[in-house]
Scaffold this motif. Structure first.
Motif, short mmCIF file in Angstrom:
data_model
loop_
_atom_site.label_atom_id
_atom_site.label_comp_id
_atom_site.label_asym_id
_atom_site.label_seq_id
_atom_site.Cartn_x
_atom_site.Cartn_y
_atom_site.Cartn_z
N LEU A 1 23.91 14.69 32.00
CA LEU A 1 23.96 14.76 33.44
C LEU A 1 23.20 15.64 34.15
O LEU A 1 23.47 16.21 34.92
N SER A 2 22.12 16.15 33.24
CA SER A 2 21.33 17.15 33.84
C SER A 2 19.85 17.13 33.36
O SER A 2 19.94 16.36 32.19
N ASP B 1 36.00 18.89 31.11
CA ASP B 1 35.50 18.28 32.32
C ASP B 1 36.58 17.81 33.04
O ASP B 1 37.16 17.07 32.76
#
Ligand SMILES: C[S@@+](CC[C@H](N)C(=O)[O-])C[C@H]1O[C@@H](n2cnc3c(N)ncnc32)[C@H](O)[C@@H]1O
Length: 262
Positions: free
Chosen positions: A26-27, A75
């Motif tokens: 996600l990066s 998370d």
């Protein structure tokens, strides 16, 4: 406007980022950027906490390439954690990974619990960096490592109008501070051997390539995930992102340090 109409890190956003940044990430930057972050770090045999672990891409790479002993990923997003658990099974790493959904706030671990804390592009969502670094220092064993990549800003003044427009377009809490501020906080928190690295140049070029791909070879895949309106919205966000990278206000960076051996 936000990247998608479904809130933070929902199914469409996860699928879009999988198309652009790869499965588990996600990066930006995939495993190559993790290798850059890990330059000079011997993580063999270490127990690792990954704060803001996302879908687990970094955890799997740390296990496969850097031979860490285990990774606990935390998370707040349930879908993200479920995806990480599914990918752990797919990668046959479920015995050495633990993925937990947490409530944002102080870390729920005893003092001196981990040999290393890793995080990639998650601290920007955590408002109090000073409390965060103190908490990380607390849960690290003596001689433990903190290894972080984050989206940062050139300084700690209020964001410019252009930067604020970009942040508003992303629709996420982006509480970015400067690399200089992280260095000062690490020093004040009694970390040693502090190393910092600015990644603005790298990400400016990469983000331009990402936009070319979204508008070119990846367009149909992005369209399939988002539909036309949100695809055009995502392209607009990438243009705003490139704008704030170009003026040097958005400055991704890395830092690493060691908890002084007592
Ligand atoms: C840009 S993504 C990066 C995810 C992952 N580290 C990666 O590189 O693929 C940011 C992550 O931080 C998580 N996050 C948001 N607020 C958080 C908090 N207070 N504590 C820990 N993680 C948080 C988000 O849910 C998201 O998964």
């Amino acid at each position: 406007m936000s990247l998608t109409d479904e809130g933070h890190y929902g199914p469409k956003q996860l699928n879009l980022l999988k198309v652009v940044w790869g499965e588990g990430f996600l990066s930006p930057g995939g495993t190559a950027e993790i290798d850059e972050i890990m330059t000079g770090v011997d993580a063999t045999g270490r127990t690792v906490l990954d704060i803001g672990c996302g879908c687990g891409g970094a955890a799997f790479h740390l296990l496969k390439k850097y031979h860490v002993k285990s990774v606990e990923g935390i998370d707040p997003e349930p879908l993200v954690i479920q995806t990480a658990k599914d990918l752990a099974i797919k990668n046959k790493l479920e015995d050495v990974t633990t993925f937990k959904q947490i409530n944002p706030g102080p870390l729920q671990y005893a003092d001196e619990s981990f040999d290393m804390v890793f995080s990639k592009e998650a601290f920007l969502h955590i408002p109090d960096k000073e409390a965060l670094l103190k908490d990380i220092h607390r849960i690290l064993k003596p001689g433990g490592l903190i290894v972080v990549s984050d989206w940062m800003r050139k300084d700690d003044n209020p964001p410019s109008k252009q930067m604020q427009e970009y942040i508003d377009a992303e629709g996420l809490d982006m509480l970015m501070c400067s690399l200089k501020r992280y260095k000062e906080l690490l020093e004040a928190t009694n970390f040693t051997d502090i190393k910092i690295k600015d990644r603005n140049d790298w990400y400016l070029e990469k983000a331009k390539k990402e936009l070319e791909e979204i508008e070119g070879p990846l367009y149909q895949k992005v369209l399939d995930v988002l539909g036309l309106e949100e695809t055009l919205g995502a392209i607009d966000i990438w243009k705003k992102l490139i704008g704030v990278l170009e003026i040097g206000e958005h400055r991704p960076g890395h830092f690493k340090a060691i908890k002084i051996d007592s």
